[in-house]
Design a protein around this motif. Sequence first.
Motif, PDB file in Angstrom:
ATOM      1  N   ALA B  39       0.849  -1.190   0.000  1.00 15.54           N
ATOM      2  CA  ALA B  39       0.000   0.000   0.000  1.00 15.54           C
ATOM      3  C   ALA B  39       0.878   1.231   0.000  1.00 15.54           C
ATOM      4  CB  ALA B  39      -0.900   0.009   1.225  1.00 15.54           C
ATOM      5  N   VAL B 220      -6.149   0.123   3.953  1.00 12.45           N
ATOM      6  CA  VAL B 220      -4.776  -0.347   4.084  1.00 12.45           C
ATOM      7  C   VAL B 220      -4.675  -1.427   5.162  1.00 12.45           C
ATOM      8  CG1 VAL B 220      -2.446   0.305   4.781  1.00 12.45           C
ATOM      9  CG2 VAL B 220      -3.753   1.785   3.271  1.00 12.45           C
ATOM     10  N   ILE B 227       3.423  -1.339   3.921  1.00 16.53           N
ATOM     11  CA  ILE B 227       2.975   0.026   3.677  1.00 16.53           C
ATOM     12  C   ILE B 227       4.170   0.922   3.423  1.00 16.53           C
ATOM     13  CG2 ILE B 227       1.698   1.997   4.620  1.00 16.53           C
ATOM     14  CD1 ILE B 227       0.357   0.201   6.538  1.00 16.53           C
TER      15      ILE B 227
END
Lengths: 333, 327
Positions: B39, B220, B227
């Motif tokens: 993400a 997310v 991430i």
Amino acid sequence: MAEPILQVSNLVKHFPITRGILFQSQVGSVKAVDGVSFELNKGETLGIVGESGCGKSTLAKLIMQLERPTSGSVTFKGQQIFGQSGGELRRTRRNIQMVMQDPYTSLNPRMTVGDIIGEPYEIHPEVAPKGDRQRRVQELLELVGLNPEHINRYPHQFSGGQRQRIGIARALALRPEVIVCDEPVSALDVSIQAQVINLLGRLQKEMGLSYVFIAHDLSVVRHISDRVGVMYLGKMVEIGTEQEIYERPTHPYTQALLSAVPVADPTARANREIIRLEGDVPSPANPPSGCRFRTRCWKAQDICATEEPALIDRSADAHPSACHFAELRHVVA
Amino acid sequence: MSNHLLEVDNLHIEFRTRDGVAKVINGVSYHLDPGETLAVLGESGSGKSVTAQAIMGILDMPPGVITNGEIRYEGRNLLTMPEEERRRLRGKEIAMIFQDALSALNPVYSVGFQISETLRRNEGVAKDVAMKRAVELMDLVKIPAAKDRLKNYPHEFSGGMRQRVMIAMSLAQNPKVLIADEPTTALDVTVQAQIMDLLAELRRELDMGLILITHDLGVVADVADRIAVMYAGRIVEHADVHSIYAKPAHPYTQGLLDSIPRLDSKGHELSTIKGLPPNLLRPPSGCAFHPRCPMAQQVCQEKVPPSLNLGGGRTSACLFAEEILHG
Ligand SMILES: Nc1ncnc2c1ncn2[C@@H]1O[C@H](COP(=O)(O)OP(=O)(O)OP(=O)(O)O)[C@@H](O)[C@H]1O
Ligand SMILES: Nc1ncnc2c1ncn2[C@@H]1O[C@H](COP(=O)(O)OP(=O)(O)OP(=O)(O)O)[C@@H](O)[C@H]1O
Ligand code: SF4
Ligand code: SF4
Ligand SMILES: [Mg+2]
Ligand SMILES: [Mg+2]
């Protein structure tokens, strides 16, 4: 209990669908809002949630008298607002203001911030005499956390969050009692969104404002609302206190909606149970008979197609729910 | 050198416009492996889309200029490869879907025609074969009664269905990397859940790497493996999803997590990140976040924080990352 400041009863808005260019004939209607009722009490926030096209903005426009209702009524402090004229109408208009979704297009780019915020005084000069307006506008700028020295700037010189503050300042100019917010933070980044949400909360406390707060973000709505109404295809399907809706929902649509919201906690991933709805929202021009949610409802029975469920208290929990088979289901972890 | 499927390495991009030079990407590095979801998170203007456009080779040049860095796909630098070769990779190896599915589809052609044309153009298959594949693809993305809907035009589909069509088109050539730029931002939560499900399922089945660009901290937490948090054209923090939500190692990430209202509790006043996003024409000196950072010290205005390796694949571009994490 005190009289509600705003009472919406059986409000209906059907948009005609027409064919033909020279000789228009009506071939149907979009049932955008179809019999919605609720009350707003002084100093409270009523959140309105629901998916795109369910009629939230139309509802807001009806309350603002930007659209004429097909039928139904809205009273402000006991006075019917539709059909008002003259001084009465002006008084109502002054007392109910609106903040719109899009901070980028809802402000006139050719007007200075001072002119934008002060414009309501042109229409309602009794609120602020001409010589006093500049000072009032600067006070408003300060109130919403903007620099009063920026009064001569233009909207493009402000960021999205700042423009939304300008919209709020404008809505406050006439010292209204009710503000209808239609997706006021949807276009903003989370860090800026939090600033605007806090601002709305602070102003409510300081000025005793009542809000109708429309949004599709269910977390934002929970945060800001005392009570929440859930809409589906022009109908209110469930309404209750923030706790009733989020912790004790009884309508399948509310349950599905809440279960679909991703929670900002990766450890919740495994235990989260999403209620997956099949298919799309039907067209509001041709809504299903009986319960409008039945084409996507996993609990639908024969009666759901023939009998429209009323929005009444159900035995499952003592708050109104428009489902024949209302039952508690815990969906928010 | 490592051998990731896709690797963005020290990318720098600026836009040379009439108003001046905007340094929009200032040393972005991230990587992607097969079958995983990365993400990319960050506020508006932080450079998420521009980075993706550079990967796809669809960056607006000019005014955009890539001034430094590499983008390697299976070890080969996309930025120096002949344009023809690059075009072959686009769609076939790396595909992209966009936020606004309506404007990405051509309104005057039927959906079936658009999917099959993509196939014919890229794979040179015959018309009837392409149509058959189009139905298969529409089935794959779970468009009900796909065969009957081939002749429908984009406006006859709902937003969620159009996004499915976009996904079908992007999958037409079995790419190994799919970049999804805010694929559900314009959609309702119930539809968003369907699309995210679909992407997760396809990623698993096709063993694709997925780069999910979003600003939604909920999405997310729900789907990402790793991430990368962007701010002012840099990756300010990178970590696996569990570590970052348990304890962020950068004040900006911390600020983001604190500023979201929660579904599962009423909460009190939200904390906010003060101030405004930086003006990239005149970025702040030192750490670009310093004017808004609650922990900023004098040194933050002077020194650009390097990306500090915190172990376990975690990095943070804060001068005080160690203190934040362990203090
Ligand atoms: N002026 C109009 N004429 C015809 N139909 C309309 C008009 N305004 C709205 N509608 C229709 O009424 C329905 C409700 O629209 P509305 O804008 O109130 O929805 P909403 O809940 O605000 O949706 P969103 O979340 O997308 O803003 C939709 O089907 C819309 O297409
Ligand atoms: N074609 C262009 N010309 C000039 N500047 C551009 C261009 N495209 C992007 N930019 C600038 O580059 C910066 C990064 O933009 P980008 O689109 O990558 O942001 P983003 O992180 O995707 O934001 P969002 O969440 O709003 O999509 C912005 O400041 C933007 O104004
Ligand atoms: S009335 Fe029937 S169709 Fe409607 S929500 Fe309840 S169970 Fe479902
Ligand atoms: S380097 Fe300094 S200003 Fe930048 S994030 Fe860390 S503490 Fe804040
Ligand atoms: Mg609306
Ligand atoms: Mg973008």
